[in-house]
Enzyme design. Structure first.
Site, PDB file in Angstrom:
ATOM      1  CG  ASP A 100      -2.147   0.912   0.974  1.00  0.00           C
ATOM      2  OD1 ASP A 100      -3.205   0.365   0.594  1.00  0.00           O
ATOM      3  OD2 ASP A 100      -2.028   2.140   1.161  1.00  0.00           O
ATOM      4  CG  ASP A 149       3.497   4.985  -6.763  1.00  0.00           C
ATOM      5  OD1 ASP A 149       2.388   4.437  -6.925  1.00  0.00           O
ATOM      6  OD2 ASP A 149       3.805   6.065  -7.300  1.00  0.00           O
ATOM      7  CB  CYS A 155     -15.896   0.529  -3.590  1.00  0.00           C
ATOM      8  SG  CYS A 155     -14.738   1.854  -3.196  1.00  0.00           S
TER       9      CYS A 155
END
Length: 567
Positions: free
Chosen positions: A328, A355, A429
């Site tokens: 992450d 990254d 999402c």
């Protein structure tokens, strides 16, 4: 002698007033006379004249014709004379005529009332003055804000007109006027920005759009995932039930999920939670891992892993074998990842802070990659209502650009020659086409991948065409999930299979073209003489700059002086 002597007995008259039917209590003299006439006409004992509650036989006039007919069939009516029966029949006929007159009046009033209802139900567009007045009330925090009930009713009426526009539309009004009013009313009622509503109206049909907006006002059910590294779902459910938790299995599609209806204890602070027996996780977050279908002893990359729910589910399916790289770019969010992995007993995971766009250079050759890309969050509005108003076109395009970079990096990190893998799962999402189908179609053009079935037997198919855009036909295999149809957060899932590690030639040709395009911005007349000018300028500088030369000589002389010392 005629058999009516009992009716004329004075005791009979005394009993009637004793029950409360005296002349003084009656307000209308005619009714009182009618009651005495009924006493003379009827035949029977005093008990038949006066009932148990003190009501006289005058109340029989108020009975319905059916009830009167039923009274006539009683045995005690059998002894009535012909004259009495004729009088009763006349009274019944008069009562029936009165009822018919009343019904006739109601029928005459009925069409008028129905006409008024039809007039009220007919939807009419408000005038511009009314709209301006509502806008002023809505913008300015006045003590009399616009009535939301009226706006809601207007939305319903507008929807009915749009569904049968040719018949129900108002003359001289266009469909665009109705749509503009509907968008304005929905923005005021549900507190959405005009930009987001226009995007949603492009995605959903109008009836489904209302259901989607209503579903976003209700929180999704609380769901947990059983950690099979430490317990079984049956044992966990029994332990939570004993603690006063009302739960059910999540569905046939999940073997580890449980839905929590209510609990007498905090579901995130039970001994079972602290022991790592389950993870609080949304139902839609289980689907990408199920689509990834990790196998034991594989090397898997979770490119955007925080807060660690999907990573721990992958480790659970792999039974703590193989290797998982949980990455992450946000170091602060990695703290929750480390905490959850320790609590759940995951031992095959390495946590990294890189990254994702640079990840193929850092490490590659993975069997499978899961990319839960950062997105606008339009599928989780029930969790974050701020999305309703704080997103615009730039935010959507910025997210889409980042997602395109990440998905190419994820594809490049996979080894197409893997014996068991070579798969990439891309999920967001968000329900925006720019962040989902558009990105997937871009990846299909830039890399040697193809879309495969996700393995999920429910969910809506992805778009193959949207407005003026046409996507690859294989996007039918992608899956969309909505809160109003599946009762889970809005989600998009696509599964790729990489069939070659080589980058397509078109991509190689485009990269030098982009590099060559940057110097082409400078005119050729300036570019060509630049090397000659540098040489000329350099020679002039060597001739003109005489002061620095002694300094250089001094340095050489110092070095020459030091050499003997060193020797």
């Amino acid at each position: 002698s005629d058999g009516n002597a009992k009716w004329l007995a004075p005791a009979k008259a005394k009993k009637i007033p004793s029950k409360g039917n005296s002349v003084e209590l009656s307000s209308d003299g005619e009714v009182e006379e009618g009651s005495w006439e009924m006493e003379e006409e009827e035949d029977g004992s005093s008990e038949e004249m006066v009932d148990d509650y003190g009501a006289s036989s005058s109340e029989e006039e108020e009975l319905l014709p059916i009830e009167k007919a039923a009274l006539k069939q009683k045995p005690d009516r059998g002894g009535l004379s012909e004259d009495d029966s004729e009088e009763e029949e006349e009274e019944e006929a008069a009562a029936e005529e009165a009822n018919k007159q009343k019904k006739g009046q109601k029928e005459e009033e009925g069409p008028d009332l129905q006409l008024n209802l039809d007039i009220d139900e007919q939807f009419k567009l408000p005038t511009s003055e009314q709209i301006e007045r509502e806008d002023i009330l809505f913008i300015c925090d006045t003590p009399e804000p616009p009535d939301l009930h009226i706006i809601h009713q207007r939305i319903k009426g507008n929807m009915e007109v749009l569904q049968d526009f040719v018949v129900k539309r108002e003359e001289g009004r266009t469909r665009q006027e109705y749509l503009a009013l509907l968008r304005r009313d929905m923005a005021a009622y549900y507190s959405y920005s005009d930009f987001l509503l226009m995007k949603l109206m492009d995605i959903f049909p109008l009836p489904e759009l209302i259901n989607f907006l209503e579903a976003n006002e209700v929180p999704r059910p609380v769901t947990i995932r059983t950690n099979t590294l430490k317990t079984r779902r049956r044992d966990l459910a029994q332990a939570l039930i004993n603690r006063g938790v009302n739960l059910d299995p999540l569905g046939k599609w999940s073997k580890t999920g449980l839905v929590i209806y209510d609990s007498s204890v905090p579901i995130g602070a039970t001994p079972e939670y602290l022991a790592g027996h389950y993870m609080l996780q949304g139902a839609s977050s289980l689907l990408p891992v199920m689509a990834l279908a990790p196998q034991e002893n594989e090397r898997i990359l979770d490119m955007c892993c925080a807060p660690g729910g999907k990573t721990s589910y992958i480790a659970q399916l792999m039974k703590n074998t193989g290797m998982i790289l949980a990455n992450d770019s946000n170091a602060e969010r990695l703290r929750s990842v480390v905490g959850n992995l320790h609590r759940l007993g995951v031992t095959n995971t390495v946590v990294s802070n890189c990254d994702g766009r640079q990840f193929p250079k850092v490490l590659g050759g993975f069997d499978r990659v899961l990319l839960d890309a950062p997105c606008s969050g339009t599928g989780v509005i029930s969790k974050d209502p701020a999305v309703k108003t704080n997103k615009d076109e730039k935010d959507i395009l910025r997210c889409a650009h980042l997602q395109k970079e990440l998905i190419l990096s994820a594809i490049d990190s996979v080894n197409a020659a893997s014996e068991t893998g070579g798969y990439i799962v891309y999920c967001t999402c968000s329900i925006m086409v720019e962040e989902n189908e558009w990105v997937v179609d871009y990846a299909l053009k830039k890399r040697n991948v193809r879309l495969v079935d996700t393995g999920l037997d429910f969910g809506k198919e992805g778009f193959t065409r949207f407005k003026d855009r046409r996507f690859h036909p294989s996007l039918k295999s992608t899956r969309r999930f909505y809160p109003h149809t599946h009762n889970m957060d809005g989600f998009f899932i696509a599964k790729f299979k990489k069939f070659s590690n080589a980058i397509p030639q078109a991509q190689k040709d485009e990269e030098p073209a982009v590099e060559a395009a940057s110097p082409s911005a400078v005119p050729d007349t300036v570019m060509e003489p630049q090397p000659k000018k540098k040489k000329l300028e350099g020679s002039k500088v060597d001739k003109e700059q005489k002061p620095p030369q002694p300094a250089l000589k001094k340095r050489h002389s110092l070095k020459a002086q030091r050499r003997p010392l060193k020797a």
